[in-house]
Design an enzyme around this catalytic site. Sequence first.
Site, short mmCIF file in Angstrom:
data_model
loop_
_atom_site.label_atom_id
_atom_site.label_comp_id
_atom_site.label_asym_id
_atom_site.label_seq_id
_atom_site.Cartn_x
_atom_site.Cartn_y
_atom_site.Cartn_z
CD GLN A 1 31.41 -2.74 4.72
OE1 GLN A 1 31.18 -3.50 5.65
NE2 GLN A 1 32.60 -2.67 4.17
CD GLU B 1 23.88 -1.37 6.10
OE1 GLU B 1 24.27 -1.24 7.29
OE2 GLU B 1 23.38 -2.42 5.68
CD GLU B 2 31.65 5.09 3.94
OE1 GLU B 2 32.03 3.91 3.89
OE2 GLU B 2 32.41 6.05 3.77
NE ARG B 3 28.87 6.03 -1.47
CZ ARG B 3 29.27 5.36 -2.53
NH1 ARG B 3 28.40 4.78 -3.34
NH2 ARG B 3 30.56 5.28 -2.82
N GLY C 1 25.90 8.88 6.50
CA GLY C 1 26.45 10.23 6.29
C GLY C 1 25.34 11.25 6.08
#
Length: 385
Positions: free
Chosen positions: A238, A241-243, A246
Amino acid sequence: MQYTHEHLEIQKTLRRFIDEEINPHVDEWEEAEIFPAHQVFKKLGNLGLLGLNKPEAFGGGGLDYSYAMAMAEALGHVSCGGVPMAIGVQTDMCTPALARFGSDALRREFLAPAIAGDMVGCIGVSEPGAGSDVAGLKSHARKDGDDYLISGQKMWITNSLQADWMCMLVNTSDGPVHRNKSLVMVPMDSPGIEKAKKIRKIGMNSSDTGLIYFDNVRVPQRNRIGHEGAGFMMQMLQFQEERLFGAANMIKGLEYCVDSTIEYCKERKTFGSALIDNQVIHFRLAELQTEIECLRALVYQATEQYTKGQDVTRLASMAKLKAGRLGREVSDSCLQYWGGMGFMWDNPVARAYRDVRLVSIGGGADEIMLGIICKLMGILPGKKK
Ligand SMILES: Cc1cc2nc3c(=O)[nH]c(=O)nc-3n(C[C@H](O)[C@H](O)[C@H](O)COP(=O)(O)OP(=O)(O)OC[C@H]3O[C@@H](n4cnc5c(N)ncnc54)[C@H](O)[C@@H]3O)c2cc1C
């Protein structure tokens, strides 16, 4: 990666929405240190923008991942960092594991309303004693019949003061630290949850950040995403996708810093000539724009590979690292050329200077990204016994 007509149309729709529904309110939300997430998300949900790459069966667009990145990039048009971050939490941080590994019942209960904008989600990984060291988190879930009883604390949780649910990483057994955790969907109105504190910050002010206590919070075991003990692995996936969100989200905001600084330096005169005519300034701005293009290329390359189903841990970590470092460099350099005006609280470049500082810390600090890159390059020394 090339954006198609469809990608560009989605970006156009989003930019129009930002101009009409977000940017006119940003100053007020920054001042209030919170924005009305339910109201904004409902409107985004109505436009189909909260689940572009999520399954159609749960109200998503069924599109590939490149559309999520086109959205992340266009969100850079928002005139602050806090609101795009909060939207990114909903689309790219607290829902990827649920969408990929959650049961149909869980996806109906939590994912579908998040995509529709009827529910606000948050992601609960960090704790007062464990941020970078995710494996070291202490909150725990004890089995009681068909339920879990969850106790512990989650710290710095974006959206958490408004959220309807938390996707929570919690220890569900006493086994080895990488195999004893699960992701559990926790309704935020459950008895035993205390929204203990709204945390004040130096930036990202439109976004609410909470300290949350859990005291024997009863949650059915069926709220667990996937197998027991697979939570750490799912959270690592997960995080990709967060990185990437960002990193992609930084591009436009940094270009705005450069563009607005060019305009200011054309107007502002010192010693009889425009600031922009100083070679030290126009060369620097050209250099920064070049670096932004490098960030864009890195993000697009990672996106292309991820869309093809490849493991992009290395590229996503590099993109996140580059975005954090470049964000600090661009906002600091641009602020300098605004002089005293750059030091004013309400100056947009000053806001960017405060907001982008988080990118080198949240979602895995720069040093954590470097550790991952070193590991994948085979140059991280092994732990000595
Ligand atoms: C505004 C904001 C929003 C956030 N939103 C969320 C959210 O929604 N959900 C969530 O779960 N968390 C969230 N976080 C938490 C964030 O992910 C953590 O703050 C981050 O992972 C760093 O953890 P830490 O603060 O505990 O720093 P620590 O782990 O204590 O590390 C401190 C610093 O030490 C350095 N460091 C750490 N480990 C190493 C190492 N091995 N080698 C070298 N240097 C190292 C890094 O520079 C790091 O910044 C948010 C944080 C902020 C500030």
